[in-house]
Scaffold this active site. Structure first.
Site, PDB file in Angstrom:
ATOM      1  N   GLY A   1       0.821  -1.200   0.000  1.00 54.08           N
ATOM      2  CA  GLY A   1       0.000   0.000   0.000  1.00 54.08           C
ATOM      3  C   GLY A   1       0.859   1.255   0.000  1.00 54.08           C
ATOM      4  CB  SER A   2       0.132   4.651   1.212  1.00 53.77           C
ATOM      5  OG  SER A   2      -1.013   4.812   0.397  1.00 53.77           O
ATOM      6  CB  THR A   3       4.479   1.492   3.510  1.00 52.70           C
ATOM      7  OG1 THR A   3       4.275   0.245   2.818  1.00 52.70           O
ATOM      8  CG2 THR A   3       3.577   1.548   4.736  1.00 52.70           C
ATOM      9  CG  PHE A   4       6.051   0.771  -3.099  1.00 54.51           C
ATOM     10  CD1 PHE A   4       7.053  -0.177  -2.925  1.00 54.51           C
ATOM     11  CD2 PHE A   4       5.990   1.451  -4.314  1.00 54.51           C
ATOM     12  CE1 PHE A   4       7.966  -0.441  -3.929  1.00 54.51           C
ATOM     13  CE2 PHE A   4       6.905   1.185  -5.327  1.00 54.51           C
ATOM     14  CZ  PHE A   4       7.897   0.230  -5.133  1.00 54.51           C
ATOM     15  CE  LYS A   5       0.303   6.676  -1.937  1.00 51.86           C
ATOM     16  NZ  LYS A   5      -0.873   7.310  -1.297  1.00 51.86           N
TER      17      LYS A   5
END
Length: 489
Positions: free
Chosen positions: A217-221
């Site tokens: 999810g957004s941790t990959f941002k």
């Protein structure tokens, strides 16, 4: 010598040769295989009859052997079984070894090449062999905090020291009691193992490093932002497109922000603000702009695809730049850039991304064994921290750190705030299969300018909050509890 006697002599000589060859073959060639055969009861008695060394956390045993009055001689016991199960694994008469019990076995049973002098002394003196003590890097306060904060929810927590790579906490739930599998009551062990193997939530799997990996999810941002910063195409203050909806290239589908929200009334915002509020459309477009190959290369630099041993093997995380043999198209790149589609990670990998940011761009090799001591207390092994890679330069690390501070100060991660301590973090909410609640993520480090601890938390399907969960709401408080436990020692 007459012909009949000569023939008899030749037959006898041939028989002796066959006997010598077969004996040599059994004793030297097939001996390891025979010793490892689970049907070899003598091997079991010999192995379990050895005083196996303890596994220690802060000097206290979390696994040890005690004498018993049965054919095996010693019983393996786990004083805090469930709390440390993901680390210790189990030591079973029937099912063998897992965890540290397996991957530090040569130290624990005294057969390591580095312990040859001890074995020679035991042989000369006639003293029964004894294994060495394996001391772990785990911080008991951090481990207990992670355990308590996760509660009865399914998920995992891992924490480490970004400056050394020492793993400070490793919790996977649901857990299990290794004592039930180490028992010498064979029928009971079989029944317990079958029940655990079939149980919902896969309690026998250490989810921090293995099993069915998770979409980040957004941790990959963080990886997507690092890719753009490293390329020099943006700075934290560069304005990037942030539309309410993003038309995916070569697709009839559109991408919305979380809850259908608008990121900016002007349809544009700085990179720092986009990370602070975790704007999906901004990062999806940024991913398209930098391209899938660059995203994949940056992910690999952070350790994706790396075969790590801590000493347990870590399942490599993945950022596929091809699907069905074809390069990612624009739509697939957009979804991958926000940690969806086929991107898959372990919680340890998410922690390693934050650890590199926390440590000025240097990623230290993670490890669990701090030291090994022989029965006479001499040191047989002592860990030497080493740099695994340098995935980003110092300026990029500092930019990402400052952006992550904004996430906790006034963005999606305010629940990770610690009074008097500056925290840097990133939330994530990852869609899974259709109809299931999303996973909730949070990764953070503190103190932000002199980090002592990095943590990654995942709650499967949002934990107790279910479909109402977000990483900032339900995973961030768990991360905060672990960081506080380390900082307040």
């Amino acid at each position: 010598m007459n012909v009949p006697l000569r023939r008899v002599a030749m037959v006898m000589l041939a028989m002796f040769l066959v006997l010598m060859v077969s004996s040599t073959w059994i004793q030297f060639v097939t001996a390891p295989q025979l010793n490892a055969d689970p049907r070899n009861v003598r091997t079991l008695y010999r192995e379990f009859g050895t005083n196996r060394g303890p596994i220690l956390v802060a000097g206290e045993p979390v696994a040890e052997s005690v004498p018993v009055e049965d054919a095996y001689g010693y019983q393996r016991v786990y004083p805090q079984g469930e709390l440390y199960a993901a680390v210790t694994g189990y030591y079973s008469v029937i099912y063998g070894r897992t965890g540290i019990e397996r991957y530090a076995n040569e130290y624990l049973n005294g057969s390591s090449n580095s312990l040859w002098w001890n074995r020679l002394q035991n042989l000369i003196s006639g003293v029964d062999p004894q294994g060495s003590a394996v001391e772990l890097t785990i911080d008991p306060a951090a481990q207990q905090a992670a355990w308590d904060a996760l509660g009865d929810q399914r998920g995992a927590v891992v924490a480490l020291n970004p400056k050394t790579g020492e793993i400070l906490a490793m919790v996977s739930k649901p857990s299990f009691d290794p004592n039930t599998l180490a028992s010498h009551a064979i029928s009971e062990v079989k029944a317990t193992y079958q029940a655990l193997n079939a149980a919902e939530g896969a309690p026998l799997i250490n989810k921090t490093i293995a099993g069915n990996l998770y979409p980040p999810g957004s941790t990959f941002k963080l990886v997507t932002a690092a890719t753009a910063l490293e390329a020099g195409t943006v700075t934290p203050e560069t304005e990037i497109p942030a539309p309410d909806q993003l038309q995916l290239p070569l697709s009839s589908s559109t991408l919305n922000n979380f809850g259908g929200a608008s990121c900016s009334p002007t349809q544009a915002m700085t990179l720092a603000d986009a990370l602070r509020i975790s704007c999906n459309t901004a990062f999806a477009q940024l991913g398209i702009d930098v391209g899938a190959p660059a995203l994949g290369a940056q992910a690999d630099a952070f350790g994706f695809g790396e075969k790590l041993s801590i000493p347990m093997p870590v399942t490599p995380s993945s950022f596929p730049i091809e699907i069905d043999g074809k390069p990612l198209d624009g739509a697939q790149t957009a979804l991958s850039a926000i940690g969806q589609l086929d991107v898959r990670v372990t919680p340890l990998q998410v922690a390693l991304v934050s650890a590199a940011i926390a440590n000025d761009g240097k990623l230290m090799t993670p490890y669990l064994i701090k030291q090994v001591r022989t029965p006479d207390l001499s040191v047989a092994f002592s860990a030497d921290p080493s740099v695994l890679s340098t995935p980003i330069d110092t300026q990029t690390a500092h930019d990402l750190r400052d952006m992550m501070i904004g996430v906790v100060q006034s963005g999606t991660g305010t629940s990770a705030q610690i009074s008097g301590v500056q925290v840097a973090g990133k939330s994530g909410t990852a869609e899974t299969v259709k109809g299931a609640a999303p996973h909730a993520w949070f990764t953070a480090f503190a103190p932000a300018n002199d980090p002592q601890v990095v943590v990654a938390v995942i709650l499967e399907n949002g934990g107790d909050a279910g479909s109402e969960a977000t990483g900032g709401r339900v995973a961030a408080p768990i991360a905060r509890a672990v960081m506080e436990a380390v900082i307040n020692k």
